[in-house]
Design an enzyme around this catalytic site. Structure first.
Site, PDB file in Angstrom:
ATOM      1  N   VAL A 133       9.926 -24.569  19.621  1.00  0.00           N
ATOM      2  CA  VAL A 133      10.643 -25.767  20.103  1.00  0.00           C
ATOM      3  C   VAL A 133      10.568 -25.840  21.628  1.00  0.00           C
ATOM      4  O   VAL A 133      11.135 -24.996  22.329  1.00  0.00           O
ATOM      5  CB  VAL A 133      12.123 -25.735  19.652  1.00  0.00           C
ATOM      6  CG1 VAL A 133      12.826 -27.022  20.051  1.00  0.00           C
ATOM      7  CG2 VAL A 133      12.234 -25.516  18.158  1.00  0.00           C
ATOM      8  N   GLY A 135       8.232 -25.280  23.890  1.00  0.00           N
ATOM      9  CA  GLY A 135       7.470 -24.281  24.656  1.00  0.00           C
ATOM     10  C   GLY A 135       8.324 -23.345  25.476  1.00  0.00           C
ATOM     11  O   GLY A 135       9.078 -22.531  24.939  1.00  0.00           O
ATOM     12  N   GLY A 188      -6.640 -32.364  28.904  1.00  0.00           N
ATOM     13  CA  GLY A 188      -6.132 -31.306  28.018  1.00  0.00           C
ATOM     14  C   GLY A 188      -4.657 -31.462  27.696  1.00  0.00           C
ATOM     15  O   GLY A 188      -4.024 -30.560  27.157  1.00  0.00           O
ATOM     16  N   LYS A 206      10.779 -30.454  15.595  1.00  0.00           N
ATOM     17  CA  LYS A 206      11.597 -29.719  16.569  1.00  0.00           C
ATOM     18  C   LYS A 206      13.061 -30.105  16.426  1.00  0.00           C
ATOM     19  O   LYS A 206      13.959 -29.252  16.502  1.00  0.00           O
ATOM     20  CB  LYS A 206      11.114 -30.029  17.985  1.00  0.00           C
ATOM     21  CG  LYS A 206       9.726 -29.467  18.286  1.00  0.00           C
ATOM     22  CD  LYS A 206       9.195 -30.030  19.588  1.00  0.00           C
ATOM     23  CE  LYS A 206       7.804 -29.516  19.908  1.00  0.00           C
ATOM     24  NZ  LYS A 206       7.155 -30.258  20.984  1.00  0.00           N
ATOM     25  N   GLY A 302       1.572 -25.494  26.259  1.00  0.00           N
ATOM     26  CA  GLY A 302       0.574 -24.762  27.058  1.00  0.00           C
ATOM     27  C   GLY A 302       0.757 -23.275  26.872  1.00  0.00           C
ATOM     28  O   GLY A 302       1.859 -22.801  26.555  1.00  0.00           O
TER      29      GLY A 302
HETATM   30  N1  LIG Z   1      -0.981 -25.151  22.201  1.00  0.00           N
HETATM   31  C1  LIG Z   1       0.263 -25.289  22.641  1.00  0.00           C
HETATM   32  O1  LIG Z   1       0.516 -25.721  23.772  1.00  0.00           O
HETATM   33  C2  LIG Z   1       1.411 -24.863  21.751  1.00  0.00           C
HETATM   34  C3  LIG Z   1       2.724 -24.930  22.243  1.00  0.00           C
HETATM   35  C4  LIG Z   1       3.782 -24.503  21.432  1.00  0.00           C
HETATM   36  C5  LIG Z   1       3.524 -24.057  20.162  1.00  0.00           C
HETATM   37  N2  LIG Z   1       2.228 -24.030  19.709  1.00  0.00           N
HETATM   38  C6  LIG Z   1       1.982 -23.531  18.351  1.00  0.00           C
HETATM   39  O2  LIG Z   1       1.271 -22.305  18.438  1.00  0.00           O
HETATM   40  C7  LIG Z   1       0.461 -22.146  17.279  1.00  0.00           C
HETATM   41  C8  LIG Z   1      -0.976 -21.865  17.714  1.00  0.00           C
HETATM   42  O3  LIG Z   1      -1.437 -22.935  18.502  1.00  0.00           O
HETATM   43  P1  LIG Z   1      -2.831 -22.882  19.310  1.00  0.00           P
HETATM   44  O4  LIG Z   1      -2.817 -24.043  20.226  1.00  0.00           O
HETATM   45  O5  LIG Z   1      -3.061 -21.526  19.852  1.00  0.00           O
HETATM   46  O6  LIG Z   1      -3.857 -23.144  18.110  1.00  0.00           O
HETATM   47  P2  LIG Z   1      -5.436 -22.886  18.079  1.00  0.00           P
HETATM   48  O7  LIG Z   1      -5.980 -22.806  19.473  1.00  0.00           O
HETATM   49  O8  LIG Z   1      -6.003 -23.878  17.151  1.00  0.00           O
HETATM   50  O9  LIG Z   1      -5.574 -21.417  17.444  1.00  0.00           O
HETATM   51  C9  LIG Z   1      -5.384 -21.172  16.088  1.00  0.00           C
HETATM   52  C10 LIG Z   1      -5.851 -19.757  15.796  1.00  0.00           C
HETATM   53  O10 LIG Z   1      -5.651 -19.487  14.411  1.00  0.00           O
HETATM   54  C11 LIG Z   1      -6.788 -18.837  13.904  1.00  0.00           C
HETATM   55  N3  LIG Z   1      -6.909 -19.051  12.448  1.00  0.00           N
HETATM   56  C12 LIG Z   1      -7.118 -20.206  11.785  1.00  0.00           C
HETATM   57  N4  LIG Z   1      -7.177 -19.969  10.452  1.00  0.00           N
HETATM   58  C13 LIG Z   1      -7.004 -18.651  10.290  1.00  0.00           C
HETATM   59  C14 LIG Z   1      -6.987 -17.781   9.175  1.00  0.00           C
HETATM   60  N5  LIG Z   1      -7.191 -18.248   7.940  1.00  0.00           N
HETATM   61  N6  LIG Z   1      -6.789 -16.461   9.392  1.00  0.00           N
HETATM   62  C15 LIG Z   1      -6.619 -15.968  10.625  1.00  0.00           C
HETATM   63  N7  LIG Z   1      -6.632 -16.726  11.743  1.00  0.00           N
HETATM   64  C16 LIG Z   1      -6.814 -18.065  11.575  1.00  0.00           C
HETATM   65  C17 LIG Z   1      -7.963 -19.447  14.641  1.00  0.00           C
HETATM   66  O11 LIG Z   1      -9.080 -18.572  14.577  1.00  0.00           O
HETATM   67  P3  LIG Z   1     -10.453 -18.836  15.365  1.00  0.00           P
HETATM   68  O12 LIG Z   1     -10.122 -18.588  16.828  1.00  0.00           O
HETATM   69  O13 LIG Z   1     -11.388 -17.833  14.861  1.00  0.00           O
HETATM   70  O14 LIG Z   1     -10.839 -20.262  15.098  1.00  0.00           O
HETATM   71  C18 LIG Z   1      -7.357 -19.535  16.054  1.00  0.00           C
HETATM   72  O15 LIG Z   1      -7.552 -18.321  16.745  1.00  0.00           O
HETATM   73  C19 LIG Z   1       0.657 -23.414  16.457  1.00  0.00           C
HETATM   74  O16 LIG Z   1       1.660 -23.210  15.513  1.00  0.00           O
HETATM   75  C20 LIG Z   1       1.131 -24.433  17.494  1.00  0.00           C
HETATM   76  O17 LIG Z   1       1.912 -25.476  16.935  1.00  0.00           O
HETATM   77  C21 LIG Z   1       1.178 -24.407  20.461  1.00  0.00           C
END
Ligand SMILES: NC(=O)c1ccc[n+]([C@@H]2O[C@H](COP(=O)([O-])OP(=O)(O)OC[C@H]3O[C@@H](n4cnc5c(N)ncnc54)[C@H](OP(=O)(O)O)[C@@H]3O)[C@@H](O)[C@H]2O)c1
Length: 428
Positions: A133, A135, A188, A206, A302
């Site tokens: 929730v 970040g 981005g 959230k 982020g």
């Molecule tokens: N990005 C943000 O700013 C942000 C902020 C707050 C919360 N979040 C939350 O944080 C979480 C991750 O976000 P992110 O932005 O880091 O996502 P992301 O860049 O898409 O990364 C997802 C990761 O999950 C891995 N993955 C996918 N399927 C899988 C499986 N079956 N087994 C094992 N690993 C698997 C992917 O592997 P590969 O690398 O090999 O493709 C990748 O490393 C999400 O829940 C998102 O809502 C994100």
């Protein structure tokens, strides 16, 4: 000294940053928490993918679900994402196998948080989701710990940086929704598929988590959700002339023993605190007794901000704080009545694009009086070049359903040239 064995599953934007942070800050975290965090394992979908971090061969798990079985894993950090599929499987298995879980996954917690919390409580392990929730804004821990003394009546604010960036840039740079969205993708600030940010679903997830924490209730899916896709530059300019800004706000309020949850674009006075929050920032405002009004503001997404929240959760586990995921035991959480917003009162902004002909204005005002909605302000902007007129109406407070009925009635009229706009106003 004790150590805590960690597995990070998911090495994308967030997982990679966290992995690097934990390696570089192991000593200071150990000193602060009196326990050593050790990342024993990692997993991702594709082991061969090029990554910004160096992972030792023996750190890779063969299968991500192995993290839930290995004896030398105490805590699993789930950073895959999504309410279903591998993230769901991993977190359910982990808690069943008595592993602590830290996650940034709002979709999963908003959907399955109650079931997961039950398993965590039964098995006396932590399920922590500060990063899910807003970040880096420490709202979850604030509600669970720092504001524990308070009876909270309302929580609201800006919970999605992408939509806030789009709305504030449309205003500042005089650009259309699509132009700003394309800029946001290049910078981005918006994902390639930003649908959940734009249609309000991200804020909705959230808000469900926050209202459950605020009102000591189970998660509830009765929520009104409207995104920003239909906001035009013209609405932003009109709002500006009338002394308002348009923000995508989430609200959860306890009124007459009922909880109302809603997410929608809102006209908010330019002089208000929320109106001053521009760009990708998030802001959360909490009304509680005895504290009064509290405000938290910061980076809502982020890798850096999210890692700050993840490390706060990891540190809590390093210190051995075994807590109920939603602050209370499942037995103590309430089944509060949640209501839809049909009968809730709102003042509203309406924009009607009509043919510029005598008699139309009186037809419109008659519809307003039929539904007992009184008009506070009416501005008519003739567009001579195409013989159209833009009618902007600000209403006094009226029932939500009456406002909706007015729109439905006007949609059937042949003098209407465009889909009408209705944006609720927050006069606070
Ligand atoms: N990005 C943000 O700013 C942000 C902020 C707050 C919360 N979040 C939350 O944080 C979480 C991750 O976000 P992110 O932005 O880091 O996502 P992301 O860049 O898409 O990364 C997802 C990761 O999950 C891995 N993955 C996918 N399927 C899988 C499986 N079956 N087994 C094992 N690993 C698997 C992917 O592997 P590969 O690398 O090999 O493709 C990748 O490393 C999400 O829940 C998102 O809502 C994100």
């Amino acid at each position: 000294m004790n150590k805590l064995n960690i597995a990070i599953v998911g090495l994308g934007n967030i997982g990679s940053y966290l992995f690097k942070y934990l390696n570089e800050n192991k000593n200071i975290l150990t000193e602060k928490n009196n326990c050593i965090p050790v990342v024993n394992y990692v997993a991702a979908k594709n082991k061969k993918k090029k990554r910004i971090i160096k992972i030792k061969k023996n750190q890779w798990l063969k299968n991500y679900l192995d993290a839930t079985k290995h004896k030398d894993v105490d805590l699993i950090v789930e950073l895959i994402g999504g309410a279903e599929g591998p993230a769901k499987r991993l977190v359910f298995e982990a808690l069943k196998n008595k592993k602590h879980v830290v996650t940034a996954n709002k979709a999963l917690i908003a959907k399955y948080g109650d079931e997961l919390a039950k398993i965590a409580e039964k098995n006396k392990v932590n399920l922590e989701f500060e990063a899910a929730v807003c970040g880096g804004v420490p709202i979850v821990r604030s509600l669970k710990e720092s504001l524990i003394a308070n009876k909270i009546s309302k929580i609201y604010g800006i919970f999605n940086g992408t939509s806030n960036y789009i709305l504030s840039s449309m205003e500042k740079h005089n650009k259309s929704f699509n132009e700003v969205l394309s800029d946001a993708k290049k910078l981005g600030y918006a994902e390639a598929n930003p649908i959940a940010d734009l249609n309000g679903d991200d804020v909705s997830a959230k808000l469900k988590i926050l209202s459950s924490l605020c009102f000591n209730s189970f998660l509830n899916h009765k929520i009104y959700v409207e995104g920003i896709k239909d906001i035009d530059k013209e609405d932003i300019d009109n709002a500006n002339k009338l002394g308002y800004k348009i923000k995508l706000l989430g609200y959860a309020e306890l009124m007459n023993s009922k909880v109302y949850q809603r997410v929608h674009p809102t006209l908010i006075k330019k002089s208000s605190y929320v109106a001053s929050i521009d760009g990708v920032l998030n802001a959360v405002i909490i009304d509680g007794k005895p504290v009064g009004r509290s405000t938290l503001q910061g980076e809502g997404a982020g890798p850096a901000a999210t890692t700050s929240a993840l490390v706060s959760d990891i540190s809590s586990i390093l210190r051995g704080n075994i807590k109920f995921p939603f602050s209370l035991s499942q037995k103590e959480r309430k089944k509060l009545p949640f209501d839809n917003i049909s009968n809730r009162l709102f003042s509203a902004y309406l924009r009607l694009e009509v043919i510029d002909k005598p008699g139309i204005l009186s037809s419109i005002t008659n519809i307003f009086s039929k539904y007992k909605v009184s008009i506070k302000r009416l501005v008519q902007n003739p567009k001579k070049e195409n013989k159209l007129s833009s009618i902007i109406i600000i209403t006094h407070q009226a029932k939500n359903d009456n406002l909706i009925n007015i729109i439905k009635k006007i949609v059937g009229k042949n003098y209407l040239k465009k889909k009408p706009k209705l944006i609720r106003i927050d006069e606070n």
